[in-house]
Structures are given as C-alpha cells and as structure tokens.
Design a protein around this motif. Structure first.
Motif, mmCIF file in Angstrom:
data_model
loop_
_atom_site.group_PDB
_atom_site.id
_atom_site.type_symbol
_atom_site.label_atom_id
_atom_site.label_comp_id
_atom_site.label_asym_id
_atom_site.label_seq_id
_atom_site.Cartn_x
_atom_site.Cartn_y
_atom_site.Cartn_z
ATOM 1 N N THR A 1 -9.966 4.361 -10.637
ATOM 2 C CA THR A 1 -8.785 4.831 -9.907
ATOM 3 C C THR A 1 -7.640 3.850 -10.136
ATOM 4 O O THR A 1 -7.805 2.812 -10.772
ATOM 5 C CB THR A 1 -9.059 4.925 -8.381
ATOM 6 N N CYS B 1 0.792 -1.235 0.000
ATOM 7 C CA CYS B 1 0.000 0.000 0.000
ATOM 8 C C CYS B 1 0.827 1.290 0.000
ATOM 9 O O CYS B 1 0.393 2.308 -0.536
ATOM 10 C CB CYS B 1 -0.921 0.024 1.225
ATOM 11 N N CYS C 1 1.622 3.879 -3.023
ATOM 12 C CA CYS C 1 0.605 4.832 -3.473
ATOM 13 C C CYS C 1 0.058 5.688 -2.330
ATOM 14 O O CYS C 1 -0.144 6.891 -2.496
ATOM 15 C CB CYS C 1 -0.555 4.089 -4.130
ATOM 16 N N HIS C 2 -0.184 5.056 -1.187
ATOM 17 C CA HIS C 2 -0.840 5.768 -0.080
ATOM 18 C C HIS C 2 0.141 6.442 0.869
ATOM 19 O O HIS C 2 -0.281 7.137 1.792
ATOM 20 C CB HIS C 2 -1.742 4.803 0.690
ATOM 21 N N GLY D 1 -1.336 9.623 2.022
ATOM 22 C CA GLY D 1 -1.903 9.729 0.686
ATOM 23 C C GLY D 1 -0.953 10.419 -0.275
ATOM 24 O O GLY D 1 0.055 10.989 0.127
ATOM 25 N N THR D 2 -1.302 10.347 -1.555
ATOM 26 C CA THR D 2 -0.524 10.995 -2.609
ATOM 27 C C THR D 2 -1.513 11.749 -3.483
ATOM 28 O O THR D 2 -2.417 11.130 -4.058
ATOM 29 C CB THR D 2 0.228 9.941 -3.452
ATOM 30 N N ARG E 1 0.838 6.829 5.532
ATOM 31 C CA ARG E 1 -0.591 6.750 5.199
ATOM 32 C C ARG E 1 -1.196 8.113 4.899
ATOM 33 O O ARG E 1 -2.393 8.319 4.982
ATOM 34 C CB ARG E 1 -1.356 6.048 6.330
ATOM 35 N N SER F 1 -5.457 9.461 1.599
ATOM 36 C CA SER F 1 -4.836 9.088 2.869
ATOM 37 C C SER F 1 -5.634 7.945 3.488
ATOM 38 O O SER F 1 -6.820 7.774 3.203
ATOM 39 C CB SER F 1 -4.772 10.286 3.817
ATOM 40 N N SER G 1 -11.044 -0.101 -6.681
ATOM 41 C CA SER G 1 -11.943 1.048 -6.804
ATOM 42 C C SER G 1 -11.975 1.472 -8.270
ATOM 43 O O SER G 1 -10.995 2.038 -8.783
ATOM 44 C CB SER G 1 -11.450 2.183 -5.907
ATOM 45 N N ILE H 1 -3.373 10.576 -6.810
ATOM 46 C CA ILE H 1 -3.098 9.152 -7.007
ATOM 47 C C ILE H 1 -3.883 8.299 -6.018
ATOM 48 O O ILE H 1 -4.623 7.406 -6.415
ATOM 49 C CB ILE H 1 -1.592 8.844 -6.888
ATOM 50 N N ALA H 2 -3.706 8.580 -4.718
ATOM 51 C CA ALA H 2 -4.330 7.736 -3.699
ATOM 52 C C ALA H 2 -4.654 8.563 -2.465
ATOM 53 O O ALA H 2 -3.860 9.412 -2.054
ATOM 54 C CB ALA H 2 -3.397 6.586 -3.337
ATOM 55 N N MET I 1 -6.460 2.115 -7.845
ATOM 56 C CA MET I 1 -6.602 1.065 -6.836
ATOM 57 C C MET I 1 -7.130 -0.218 -7.463
ATOM 58 O O MET I 1 -8.292 -0.311 -7.854
ATOM 59 C CB MET I 1 -7.546 1.532 -5.719
#
Length: 117
Positions: free
Chosen positions: A94, A52, A55-56, A62-63, A60, A69, A91, A66-67, A96
């Motif tokens: 996205t 994870c 991307c995240h 987030g980006t 945690r 938090s 998802s 992109i992804a 994901m």
C-alpha cells in the motif's frame, strides 16, 4: 404612605438578594465528555494533520483506492498494538509507509488515542 414605600423597597431588595444566591441551576445542555490527555502534551490532532490527513482525509474519512478511513468504527476490530505496528512499519503493498524514526513512540501512542476518539 411612607411606611408602604419603605416596606416595598425592603421586599424588592429581599427578593433581589434571594435571586442572587443559592445552588447553581442544572445544566440545560449535555456536558462535553473530557478529551483524552495525550502523552507529554503532544498535539495529536496536529500530528494527524501533518502526517496522515493528506491520504486519510482531514475528517479521517479515507480516500478511495489510496487510504482507508481512520474512524473509531473503522478501527474497532484492530488492537492498539496492531495500529501501532502499521503506523511504525507501514503496510506492505500500500501507500502506507512506516513512521519509525520520524515519529517517537509517544507521538504514535498519541495518534492512536486520537484515532480512538
């Protein structure tokens, strides 16, 4: 004079023994809350880092674009079932992708518990 020396030694020894026993002092710092026990000894932090974090984010956070938090606050409105569904199926629309077949249900449960803390 000899009696005074003996009395002094006895007094010092008694004070030393008294200082060694008794109840433990109250902790001076707050206790650390216990961490959740993940299913079957699964290392959820390692699972997160491996699957994870790219991307995240390692924290945690987030980006952007992109992804999102994955903090307890950012996930507060989602149930465990909703989070499980996203991890499992991905998802749509996205980056994901789903982890069904790559992570076991127990590993996904461990990730959810990890994300909630």
């Amino acid at each position: 004079m000899r009696n005074l020396a003996v009395l002094s030694i006895i007094t010092i020894a008694a004070l030393a023994f008294a200082a060694c026993g008794g109840a433990e002092p109250a902790p001076t710092s707050p206790t650390t809350p216990s961490l959740p026990t993940f299913p079957a000894g699964i290392d959820a932090q390692l699972l997160y880092s491996t699957n994870c974090a790219a991307c995240h984010g390692t924290n945690r956070q987030g980006t952007p674009d992109i992804a999102p938090s994955l903090t307890p606050d950012s996930l507060a409105d989602q149930s465990d079932a909703e989070i499980r569904d996203i991890i499992t199926k991905g998802s749509p629309g996205t980056a994901m992708t789903g982890f069904e077949g790559r992570l076991s249900p127990e590993q996904i449960d461990a990730l959810i518990q990890f994300l909630r803390r």
